[in-house]
Design a protein around this motif. Structure first.
Motif, PDB file in Angstrom:
ATOM      1  N   LEU A 109      17.425  91.038  71.360  1.00  0.00           N
ATOM      2  CA  LEU A 109      16.747  91.884  72.343  1.00  0.00           C
ATOM      3  C   LEU A 109      15.268  91.995  71.986  1.00  0.00           C
ATOM      4  CD1 LEU A 109      19.413  94.721  72.662  1.00  0.00           C
ATOM      5  CD2 LEU A 109      18.791  93.089  74.449  1.00  0.00           C
ATOM      6  N   PRO A 110      14.421  92.398  72.943  1.00  0.00           N
ATOM      7  CA  PRO A 110      13.008  92.649  72.615  1.00  0.00           C
ATOM      8  C   PRO A 110      12.869  93.661  71.476  1.00  0.00           C
ATOM      9  CG  PRO A 110      13.300  92.573  74.985  1.00  0.00           C
ATOM     10  CD  PRO A 110      14.677  92.514  74.394  1.00  0.00           C
ATOM     11  N   ALA A 111      11.767  93.590  70.767  1.00  0.00           N
ATOM     12  CA  ALA A 111      11.609  94.352  69.523  1.00  0.00           C
ATOM     13  C   ALA A 111      11.804  95.854  69.723  1.00  0.00           C
ATOM     14  CB  ALA A 111      10.227  94.074  68.924  1.00  0.00           C
ATOM     15  N   ALA A 112      11.176  96.427  70.759  1.00  0.00           N
ATOM     16  CA  ALA A 112      11.273  97.881  70.958  1.00  0.00           C
ATOM     17  C   ALA A 112      12.705  98.300  71.282  1.00  0.00           C
ATOM     18  CB  ALA A 112      10.322  98.307  72.075  1.00  0.00           C
ATOM     19  N   ILE A 113      13.382  97.533  72.134  1.00  0.00           N
ATOM     20  CA  ILE A 113      14.768  97.869  72.484  1.00  0.00           C
ATOM     21  C   ILE A 113      15.672  97.703  71.273  1.00  0.00           C
ATOM     22  CG2 ILE A 113      16.672  97.314  74.038  1.00  0.00           C
ATOM     23  CD1 ILE A 113      14.690  96.334  76.076  1.00  0.00           C
ATOM     24  N   GLU A 114      15.435  96.679  70.468  1.00  0.00           N
ATOM     25  CA  GLU A 114      16.265  96.451  69.283  1.00  0.00           C
ATOM     26  C   GLU A 114      16.096  97.586  68.272  1.00  0.00           C
ATOM     27  OE1 GLU A 114      19.027  94.842  66.867  1.00  0.00           O
ATOM     28  OE2 GLU A 114      18.540  94.229  68.926  1.00  0.00           O
ATOM     29  N   ARG A 115      14.873  98.134  68.123  1.00  0.00           N
ATOM     30  CA  ARG A 115      14.655  99.242  67.192  1.00  0.00           C
ATOM     31  C   ARG A 115      15.430 100.475  67.638  1.00  0.00           C
ATOM     32  NH1 ARG A 115       8.453 100.210  66.579  1.00  0.00           N
ATOM     33  NH2 ARG A 115       9.270 101.950  65.314  1.00  0.00           N
ATOM     34  N   ILE A 116      15.420 100.755  68.955  1.00  0.00           N
ATOM     35  CA  ILE A 116      16.191 101.903  69.449  1.00  0.00           C
ATOM     36  C   ILE A 116      17.682 101.660  69.268  1.00  0.00           C
ATOM     37  CG2 ILE A 116      16.872 103.060  71.595  1.00  0.00           C
ATOM     38  CD1 ILE A 116      14.037 103.228  72.384  1.00  0.00           C
ATOM     39  N   ARG A 117      18.112 100.415  69.446  1.00  0.00           N
ATOM     40  CA  ARG A 117      19.531 100.107  69.269  1.00  0.00           C
ATOM     41  C   ARG A 117      19.977 100.368  67.835  1.00  0.00           C
ATOM     42  NH1 ARG A 117      22.308  94.149  70.312  1.00  0.00           N
ATOM     43  NH2 ARG A 117      24.457  94.765  69.879  1.00  0.00           N
ATOM     44  N   VAL A 169      29.824  95.983  82.994  1.00  0.00           N
ATOM     45  CA  VAL A 169      31.152  96.326  82.479  1.00  0.00           C
ATOM     46  C   VAL A 169      31.046  97.366  81.378  1.00  0.00           C
ATOM     47  CG1 VAL A 169      33.279  95.369  81.503  1.00  0.00           C
ATOM     48  CG2 VAL A 169      31.886  93.983  83.045  1.00  0.00           C
ATOM     49  N   LEU A 170      29.934  97.381  80.640  1.00  0.00           N
ATOM     50  CA  LEU A 170      29.762  98.331  79.545  1.00  0.00           C
ATOM     51  C   LEU A 170      29.711  99.776  80.039  1.00  0.00           C
ATOM     52  CD1 LEU A 170      27.118  96.464  77.362  1.00  0.00           C
ATOM     53  CD2 LEU A 170      29.563  96.716  76.905  1.00  0.00           C
ATOM     54  N   ALA A 171      29.388  99.984  81.303  1.00  0.00           N
ATOM     55  CA  ALA A 171      29.348 101.360  81.827  1.00  0.00           C
ATOM     56  C   ALA A 171      30.724 102.000  81.743  1.00  0.00           C
ATOM     57  CB  ALA A 171      28.842 101.347  83.273  1.00  0.00           C
ATOM     58  N   ARG A 172      31.780 101.186  81.870  1.00  0.00           N
ATOM     59  CA  ARG A 172      33.155 101.706  81.766  1.00  0.00           C
ATOM     60  C   ARG A 172      33.723 101.565  80.358  1.00  0.00           C
ATOM     61  NH1 ARG A 172      36.347  98.664  83.914  1.00  0.00           N
ATOM     62  NH2 ARG A 172      35.029  96.941  84.603  1.00  0.00           N
ATOM     63  N   LYS A 173      33.195 100.575  79.600  1.00  0.00           N
ATOM     64  CA  LYS A 173      33.714 100.326  78.255  1.00  0.00           C
ATOM     65  C   LYS A 173      32.551 100.185  77.277  1.00  0.00           C
ATOM     66  CE  LYS A 173      37.666  97.889  80.244  1.00  0.00           C
ATOM     67  NZ  LYS A 173      38.437  96.624  80.296  1.00  0.00           N
ATOM     68  N   PRO A 174      31.883 101.297  76.971  1.00  0.00           N
ATOM     69  CA  PRO A 174      30.699 101.196  76.095  1.00  0.00           C
ATOM     70  C   PRO A 174      31.032 100.737  74.685  1.00  0.00           C
ATOM     71  CG  PRO A 174      31.287 103.485  76.478  1.00  0.00           C
ATOM     72  CD  PRO A 174      32.136 102.686  77.406  1.00  0.00           C
ATOM     73  N   GLY A 175      32.275 100.947  74.233  1.00  0.00           N
ATOM     74  CA  GLY A 175      32.641 100.522  72.889  1.00  0.00           C
ATOM     75  C   GLY A 175      32.597  99.015  72.698  1.00  0.00           C
ATOM     76  N   ALA A 176      32.667  98.263  73.805  1.00  0.00           N
ATOM     77  CA  ALA A 176      32.624  96.801  73.709  1.00  0.00           C
ATOM     78  C   ALA A 176      31.265  96.299  73.248  1.00  0.00           C
ATOM     79  CB  ALA A 176      32.979  96.180  75.067  1.00  0.00           C
ATOM     80  N   LEU A 177      30.246  97.158  73.296  1.00  0.00           N
ATOM     81  CA  LEU A 177      28.919  96.735  72.853  1.00  0.00           C
ATOM     82  C   LEU A 177      28.915  96.394  71.364  1.00  0.00           C
ATOM     83  CD1 LEU A 177      25.927  96.369  73.603  1.00  0.00           C
ATOM     84  CD2 LEU A 177      25.576  98.782  73.046  1.00  0.00           C
ATOM     85  N   ARG A 178      29.789  97.032  70.614  1.00  0.00           N
ATOM     86  CA  ARG A 178      29.795  96.825  69.165  1.00  0.00           C
ATOM     87  C   ARG A 178      30.508  95.520  68.786  1.00  0.00           C
ATOM     88  NH1 ARG A 178      28.808 100.480  65.296  1.00  0.00           N
ATOM     89  NH2 ARG A 178      28.942 102.155  66.842  1.00  0.00           N
ATOM     90  N   ARG A 207      27.078 104.759  74.022  1.00  0.00           N
ATOM     91  CA  ARG A 207      26.908 105.232  75.401  1.00  0.00           C
ATOM     92  C   ARG A 207      25.435 105.298  75.778  1.00  0.00           C
ATOM     93  NH1 ARG A 207      29.672 105.421  79.855  1.00  0.00           N
ATOM     94  NH2 ARG A 207      31.509 106.202  78.696  1.00  0.00           N
ATOM     95  N   GLN A 208      24.597 105.829  74.884  1.00  0.00           N
ATOM     96  CA  GLN A 208      23.170 105.906  75.194  1.00  0.00           C
ATOM     97  C   GLN A 208      22.552 104.515  75.329  1.00  0.00           C
ATOM     98  OE1 GLN A 208      20.667 108.862  73.245  1.00  0.00           O
ATOM     99  NE2 GLN A 208      22.471 109.651  72.139  1.00  0.00           N
ATOM    100  N   MET A 209      22.964 103.585  74.459  1.00  0.00           N
ATOM    101  CA  MET A 209      22.406 102.230  74.536  1.00  0.00           C
ATOM    102  C   MET A 209      22.829 101.538  75.823  1.00  0.00           C
ATOM    103  SD  MET A 209      20.363 100.367  72.907  1.00  0.00           S
ATOM    104  CE  MET A 209      19.682  98.826  73.494  1.00  0.00           C
ATOM    105  N   VAL A 210      24.052 101.787  76.265  1.00  0.00           N
ATOM    106  CA  VAL A 210      24.511 101.202  77.535  1.00  0.00           C
ATOM    107  C   VAL A 210      23.682 101.730  78.694  1.00  0.00           C
ATOM    108  CG1 VAL A 210      26.445 101.141  79.149  1.00  0.00           C
ATOM    109  CG2 VAL A 210      26.836 100.703  76.722  1.00  0.00           C
ATOM    110  N   ASP A 211      23.325 103.021  78.665  1.00  0.00           N
ATOM    111  CA  ASP A 211      22.485 103.580  79.728  1.00  0.00           C
ATOM    112  C   ASP A 211      21.118 102.890  79.760  1.00  0.00           C
ATOM    113  OD1 ASP A 211      24.524 105.297  80.383  1.00  0.00           O
ATOM    114  OD2 ASP A 211      23.732 106.974  79.184  1.00  0.00           O
ATOM    115  N   ILE A 212      20.578 102.593  78.581  1.00  0.00           N
ATOM    116  CA  ILE A 212      19.275 101.912  78.538  1.00  0.00           C
ATOM    117  C   ILE A 212      19.399 100.484  79.060  1.00  0.00           C
ATOM    118  CG2 ILE A 212      17.473 101.074  76.982  1.00  0.00           C
ATOM    119  CD1 ILE A 212      18.016 103.495  75.202  1.00  0.00           C
ATOM    120  N   LEU A 213      20.463  99.797  78.672  1.00  0.00           N
ATOM    121  CA  LEU A 213      20.647  98.416  79.126  1.00  0.00           C
ATOM    122  C   LEU A 213      20.880  98.343  80.634  1.00  0.00           C
ATOM    123  CD1 LEU A 213      22.892  97.003  76.254  1.00  0.00           C
ATOM    124  CD2 LEU A 213      20.466  96.588  76.631  1.00  0.00           C
ATOM    125  N   ASN A 214      21.617  99.308  81.174  1.00  0.00           N
ATOM    126  CA  ASN A 214      21.831  99.319  82.616  1.00  0.00           C
ATOM    127  C   ASN A 214      20.537  99.551  83.377  1.00  0.00           C
ATOM    128  OD1 ASN A 214      24.690  99.038  83.712  1.00  0.00           O
ATOM    129  ND2 ASN A 214      25.039 100.374  81.953  1.00  0.00           N
TER     130      ASN A 214
END
Length: 499
Positions: free
Chosen positions: A403-411, A384-393, A422-429
């Motif tokens: 999240l795993p340590a490396a992914i959390e640091r990038i987040r 769902v975040l692909a259409r509504k990336p703002g919901a991630l916040r 938007r970039q974080m949603v692409d990584i999660l997808n």
């Protein structure tokens, strides 16, 4: 018509009693083909569509006739109505059957009424592996400092008096299945008969005498363990007196004074140890020279071998809200976003919830026993975040998401950029296609190069998906160059002159 009860009888007759197929056919009135089908398939049910459902005339009126008979019995002798008068009164209420059915029913009712009022009892004796008894009790304990009423399932082997007790938050059918499985796993086998009361999770309809209409799922469990279910007469606790006595014993010795534990699992582990310790320390009431545990060890070879865990769940249909939530037992559970718009089946186990759609698992959660609780799996909402990336916040499923340590640091680094969501949603997808370990490794590699862009992470994943370079091909000796070619531009000029 091959019903579940007939299948159970065939399985017990063949696997437990060792009876030949011919004898089973003659006793149950079924063909050899049917018996062989049941034995070879190891199935506990065969689905079929019933064309008509016959209903006896007396069945719907049995409760009303019980009321009339009880009211008539409570009157003085000179004021009691005859059976003809009771029959006429029942006809006035809409009964369309005959008088003979009423007369036979009243005769059986009178015999049972006389047996209930008797005060004499006959001592019972059971052979090794013949029967076990099952019952529930309510106990008060302290869990994490809160007073809680738990439901304790009791199982007792009738011959050896070996006991088993386990606490649950509910008395629902899935808890009955789980208690039987854990008890049989401890005993390493089951008995040929299981004696219980007329609990709703096992018995749907009580007929006159010992006739019962058992719940289909309960019959499947009994067929799985090769147990013949027997329900007691209503309000006749002495028919399972051993487990009734066990309820008082466990309450007096185990739950007094009030127990204090942090979790229900700790309580159950302690109960199991206490049951085994009690059996090893106390003498058997019939074999005074042996302990309960010693008699139990001698009974074990006589038990029906443990058939493995029964898939004991209680299934109910449910619908999915647009927020990807399914309601069950006053709580909500998230499901995969792709399942929204179609009905699902909630399979409730004693400790978890499995949600299926068209045979596919769309969600699995630890079961909640409170009220108004919501259990999220953030990965269900990633598409769902692909259409509504703002919901991630601010999305509720992502609050406190670990999240795993490396992914959390990038987040955290992307949170300061304009298009970080938007970039974080692409990584999660990418986790949905490449898997969490691969994405975590790609994020760690990107951070190693001091980069936290989604494009870099996705590029690393794409390179990992590329096929490996082909192995070196050995060049035949005849095609091997003996002299290295010399660069000479005059060759090109010679080609131009020839044109």
């Amino acid at each position: 018509m091959l019903v579940v009860e007939t299948i159970a009888k065939i399985r017990r007759a063949y696997f437990v009693d060792g009876r030949p197929i011919k004898a089973i056919c003659r006793e149950l009135g079924v063909s050899r083909k049917v018996v062989r089908k049941v034995i070879r398939s190891q199935a506990t049910e065969f689905r079929y569509e019933r064309e008509t459902q016959p209903l006896p005339k007396m069945g719907p009126w049995s409760s009303e006739l019980d009321r009339l008979l009880a009211a008539n019995q409570s009157k003085a002798a000179r004021e009691r109505l005859t059976l003809i008068r009771l029959f006429e009164e029942l006809r006035g209420l809409g009964y369309t059957g005959g008088y003979d059915a009423v007369r036979r029913y009243a005769r059986r009712w009178s015999r049972e009424r006389g047996a209930l009022t008797a005060s004499a009892y006959v001592p019972l004796s059971f052979a090794p592996g013949e029967a076990y008894q099952f019952d529930w009790s309510h106990e008060v304990v302290l869990l994490s400092g809160v007073t809680v009423i738990v439901k304790v399932a009791h199982v007792r082997l009738c011959h050896s008096r070996m006991l088993f007790a386990r606490a649950y938050p509910r008395e629902t059918q899935e808890m009955v299945f789980d208690a039987h499985d854990r008890a049989f796993a401890l005993f390493k086998g089951a008995c040929r008969r299981g004696i219980c009361d007329n609990m709703k999770t096992a018995v749907e309809t009580i007929f006159v005498g010992k006739g019962r209409l058992y719940n289909r799922r309960f019959l499947q469990m009994c067929s799985h363990y090769l147990v013949d279910p027997v329900a007691c007469t209503p309000a006749s606790g002495w028919e399972k007196g051993q487990v009734e006595n066990q309820v008082g014993l466990v309450r007096e010795r185990f739950f007094t004074p009030r127990l204090r534990f942090k979790t229900l699992d700790e309580l159950n582990a302690w109960l199991l140890e206490k049951c085994i310790a009690y059996a090893k320390a106390h003498r058997h009431p019939e074999f005074a020279d042996q302990t309960i545990w010693e008699v139990f060890e001698a009974e074990r070879p006589k038990l029906v071998p443990y058939a493995g865990r029964f898939d004991g769940f209680h299934a109910v249909p449910a619908s999915i809200s647009k927020t990807c939530l399914v309601r069950f037992d006053n709580n909500k559970y998230s499901v995969a976003a792709s399942a929204v718009g179609r009905p699902v089946e909630v399979q409730a186990y004693a400790d978890r919830i499995v949600i299926r759609q068209d045979g596919r698992i769309v969600a699995e959660h630890q079961r909640s026993f409170g009220r108004g609780e919501t259990t999220y799996d953030p990965w269900h909402y990633v598409p769902v975040l692909a259409r509504k990336p703002g919901a991630l916040r601010n999305g509720a499923p992502f609050k406190g998401w670990v999240l795993p340590a490396a992914i959390e640091r990038i987040r955290r680094r992307l949170a300061s950029t304009d298009d970080g969501n938007r970039q974080m949603v692409d990584i999660l997808n990418a986790v949905l296609t490449d898997g969490l370990p691969a994405v975590e490794a790609a994020c760690a590699e990107a951070l190693g190069h001091c980069v936290h862009s989604a494009d870099v992470v996705l590029n690393i994943l794409a390179r990992q998906r590329e096929p490996a370079p082909p192995a070196n091909i050995m060049t035949p000796a005849a095609l091997t160059l003996r002299h290295a070619p010399i660069a000479d531009c005059a060759r090109y000029d010679n080609l131009r002159r020839t044109i």
